[in-house]
Design a protein around this motif. Structure first.
Motif, PDB file in Angstrom:
ATOM      1  N   CYS A  70      -1.491  17.509  59.895  1.00  0.00           N
ATOM      2  CA  CYS A  70      -1.243  19.017  59.459  1.00  0.00           C
ATOM      3  C   CYS A  70      -1.383  19.244  57.906  1.00  0.00           C
ATOM      4  CB  CYS A  70       0.192  19.350  59.722  1.00  0.00           C
ATOM      5  SG  CYS A  70       0.487  19.627  61.781  1.00  0.00           S
ATOM      6  N   LEU A 108       5.058  21.830  61.372  1.00  0.00           N
ATOM      7  CA  LEU A 108       4.423  23.186  60.932  1.00  0.00           C
ATOM      8  C   LEU A 108       5.202  23.678  59.846  1.00  0.00           C
ATOM      9  CD1 LEU A 108       3.562  24.517  64.458  1.00  0.00           C
ATOM     10  CD2 LEU A 108       2.004  23.483  62.921  1.00  0.00           C
ATOM     11  N   CYS A 113       1.614  24.562  57.610  1.00  0.00           N
ATOM     12  CA  CYS A 113       0.345  24.554  58.633  1.00  0.00           C
ATOM     13  C   CYS A 113       0.731  25.821  59.559  1.00  0.00           C
ATOM     14  CB  CYS A 113       0.214  23.008  59.538  1.00  0.00           C
ATOM     15  SG  CYS A 113      -0.937  23.421  60.601  1.00  0.00           S
ATOM     16  N   LEU A 118      -3.386  24.235  64.827  1.00  0.00           N
ATOM     17  CA  LEU A 118      -3.276  22.691  65.402  1.00  0.00           C
ATOM     18  C   LEU A 118      -3.344  22.978  66.975  1.00  0.00           C
ATOM     19  CD1 LEU A 118      -1.712  20.080  65.246  1.00  0.00           C
ATOM     20  CD2 LEU A 118       0.464  21.062  65.865  1.00  0.00           C
TER      21      LEU A 118
END
Ligand code: C2E
Ligand code: MG
Ligand code: MG
Length: 261
Positions: A70, A108, A113, A118
């Motif tokens: 990430c 995340l 991210c 992802l």
């Protein structure tokens, strides 16, 4: 040794490009773990993941790979690299013991991210063994908005009925079918059938283990959208992935064939 690997910063993440067969461009990368052992050098997952599972270290390693991947995709986005997503392999242990959904959410958040950057890969083998619990977890991940791929598709040997219930977006055709695609009639038939089935279920398809020109030609001819394999690039450290972009036209065409079809 493995216990010290994480604290000793010996666990590395390599990235292997995934190519769009329509444009010839790298669209994504898969994160693949390596262990830089102080005496033995770089070890592949086959050499240590089963030990990690037996000793209960798999969840920690998996979480480290997720966090690193990430962070990396965020860096690449900031650098303006046109990589859409990073795919991360998830071990069965992470689904069982790791409160995976919560961990993914937090990772995340902490890494900044975007959820669209992802993708998670779960092996067909695991899904078949643990259908009920796996489906619940996968459903929660899908509800979050995360893209899911079934890894090593075709090797699990089970009823296909579970595909209807699974909230997945993509099938990764196992490399054992791809390697002999041009010589083995049955492998060729199976790959064609997987592509046709995936398409009719509205799933994306990526072929693993693409090593030859003839593999690519076959996959393009039968409508497979994405490909991954040594033909394009081996898994590489992050800096090497960046070089693929820096060296643009020259190196791409010479060293890794990213041909527009
Ligand atoms: P996978 O997820 O199916 O990853 C693809 C494997 O195929 C990688 O092996 C890659 O190096 C190899 N490969 C790619 N293209 C080719 C090709 O053209 N020819 C051949 N012969 N091989 C190719 P790798 O990196 O050794 O990883 C092996 C497996 O270990 C992975 O298979 C995945 O199941 C597992 N693994 C790797 N990293 C992680 C991780 O972070 N977490 C978990 N849970 N599993 C991981
Ligand atoms: Mg994988
Ligand atoms: Mg695979």
């Amino acid at each position: 040794d493995l216990k010290h690997a994480l604290t000793g910063k010996q666990i590395l993440v390599y990235y292997q490009p995934q190519i769009s067969l329509k444009t010839g461009k790298i669209v994504a990368v898969e994160a693949l773990v390596r262990w830089n052992h102080p005496d033995l050098g770089i070890l592949s997952p086959a050499q240590f993941l089963s030990t990690a599972e037996k000793t209960g270290l798999m969840t920690k390693i998996g979480e480290y790979v997720l966090k690193t991947a990430c962070e990396q995709i965020v860096k690449w986005k900031q650098q303006g690299l046109p990589i859409e997503t990073v795919a991360v392999n998830i071990a069965g242990d992470q689904i069982h013991h790791g409160s995976l959904v919560e961990k993914v959410k937090l990772t995340l958040q902490h890494t900044n991210c975007d959820i669209d950057w992802l993708e998670l890969e779960i092996t067909e083998d695991f899904i078949i063994k643990k259908t009920k619990q796996a489906i619940t977890t996968l459903q929660q991940l899908r509800d979050l908005g995360i893209s899911l791929a079934i890894d090593d598709f075709g090797t699990g040997y089970s009823s296909l009925s579970y595909l209807k219930q699974l909230p997945v977006n993509k099938l990764k055709i196992d490399r054992s079918f791809v390697s002999d695609i041009n010589n083995d009639k049955e492998d060729a038939t199976l790959v064609k059938a997987i592509i046709a089935m995936g398409k009719s279920l509205n799933l994306e398809l990526i072929a693993e283990g693409v090593e030859l020109d003839s593999h690519e030609v076959f996959l393009c001819a039968h409508g497979c959208e994405f490909a991954q394999g040594f033909y394009y690039s081996k898994p590489l450290p992050a800096e090497e992935i960046e070089k693929l972009y820096r060296d643009k036209d020259k190196d791409r065409r010479k060293n890794i064939k990213l041909i527009s079809k």
